[in-house]
Design a protein around this motif. Structure first.
Motif, PDB file in Angstrom:
ATOM      1  N   ALA A 147      24.715   8.491 133.832  1.00 38.38           N
ATOM      2  CA  ALA A 147      25.335   9.028 135.039  1.00 38.38           C
ATOM      3  C   ALA A 147      26.580   9.825 134.710  1.00 38.38           C
ATOM      4  O   ALA A 147      26.878  10.838 135.355  1.00 38.38           O
ATOM      5  N   GLN A 186      27.426  18.100 137.584  1.00 41.41           N
ATOM      6  CA  GLN A 186      27.423  18.333 139.020  1.00 41.41           C
ATOM      7  C   GLN A 186      27.313  19.824 139.325  1.00 41.41           C
ATOM      8  O   GLN A 186      27.909  20.627 138.665  1.00 41.41           O
ATOM      9  N   THR A 204      30.264   8.744 137.916  1.00 40.13           N
ATOM     10  CA  THR A 204      29.285   7.940 138.657  1.00 40.13           C
ATOM     11  C   THR A 204      29.640   7.863 140.137  1.00 40.13           C
ATOM     12  O   THR A 204      28.765   7.979 141.006  1.00 40.13           O
ATOM     13  N   THR A 251      28.415  10.663 142.339  1.00 38.88           N
ATOM     14  CA  THR A 251      27.005  10.701 142.736  1.00 38.88           C
ATOM     15  C   THR A 251      26.727   9.878 143.989  1.00 38.88           C
ATOM     16  O   THR A 251      25.610   9.942 144.529  1.00 38.88           O
TER      17      THR A 251
END
Length: 281
Positions: free
Chosen positions: A276, A281, A168, A171
């Motif tokens: 999340a 990624q 998380t 992000t």
């Protein structure tokens, strides 16, 4: 399209019933007197050859099981407070240790970062049985066996909260950190005023999952705690005899009440934090 949506709703409703029906049966059985409980469940389950006569509501509701549990059973409250003493410090420790570690993994660059984080992931997926002996030997050498600390200290260093929070924190846009640095903020100020507020769902989700894991822990207390006066609530139900089956249902209902209430109050944060953590990624 409407027929398809209707079928989806039917399937979801059926799946929900599979989850809720056992809980509703448990709630109904906790209000049954001993003779009705024997007639509906105990006689078919090994004490006779009759069929099970399950019911969501008792024919003659009785609070006797809850009176026996909450008034005449002091051992229940001892184990309840033992669970609180063993779980709540773990959550506080994870917030103090896992959150800064996750922030470092997400925002700092240092040698061996990927290798170290990979080690965290490996430790996260290992079952308790793999590390049981090594943990026992370490706790024995430190003199922490048969104490609350034998459950608290290993729980504080759990790797699951680090994994969830790291994903998380990754992000969070770097431009926000750069803006904080330009305003004169240091690392600690940025972490507390940028990282934690924006990563709040992941923090809540990780602590919620850790609470459920610690509240329902069974193997760790059995392995590390020998004194029964230190046992948590998760070890109360196995010790209830057959002649107190209604008390077992009542105890099961009270035991699961707190996790259910926490989930209902933190449902949105739990969903956001887990979602999340699963973002690639």
């Amino acid at each position: 399209m409407k027929k398809r949506n209707g079928m989806v709703l039917i399937i979801l409703a059926a799946a929900c019933l599979l989850v809720w029906i056992p809980l509703l049966l448990m709630a109904g059985a906790s209000l049954m007197p001993e003779d009705e409980l024997y007639w509906r469940y105990l006689s078919p389950l090994g004490l006779g050859k009759d069929r099970v006569r399950a019911a969501l509501l008792p024919s003659y509701p009785s609070p006797e099981a809850f009176v026996e549990l909450l008034i005449r059973s002091p051992g229940f409250f001892v184990m309840f407070w033992n669970s609180c003493l063993q779980v709540l410090p773990v959550l506080a420790g994870q917030l103090a240790v896992a959150a800064p570690a996750a922030w470092a993994f997400a925002k700092f660059r240092f040698k061996g970062k990927r290798l170290l984080f990979g080690g965290y992931v490996i430790l996260m997926v290992l079952p308790f049985q793999v590390t049981q002996v090594s943990n026992y030997l370490v706790l024995d050498r430190l003199g922490l066996l048969d104490s609350h600390l034998s459950l608290i200290l290993p729980g504080i260093w759990s790797t699951l909260p680090v994994f969830i929070m790291t994903k998380t924190f990754e992000t969070i846009p770097d431009v926000l950190m750069e803006a904080a640095y330009l305003d004169g903020a240091g690392e600690f100020y940025t972490f507390f005023h940028v990282g934690l507020p924006l990563g709040y769902p992941a923090v809540v989700a990780s602590l919620m999952l850790s609470f459920v894991e610690g509240w329902n822990a069974l193997e760790q207390p059995v392995t590390y705690l020998k004194s029964k006066n230190l046992w948590p609530l998760s070890l109360y139900l196995p010790g209830i005899t057959e002649d107190k089956a209604s008390v077992a249902f009542a105890a099961a209902l009270v035991t699961c009440l707190l996790p259910v209430l926490l989930y209902l109050s933190c449902q949105e944060e739990l969903e956001q934090g887990v979602a999340a953590a699963g973002v690639k990624q």
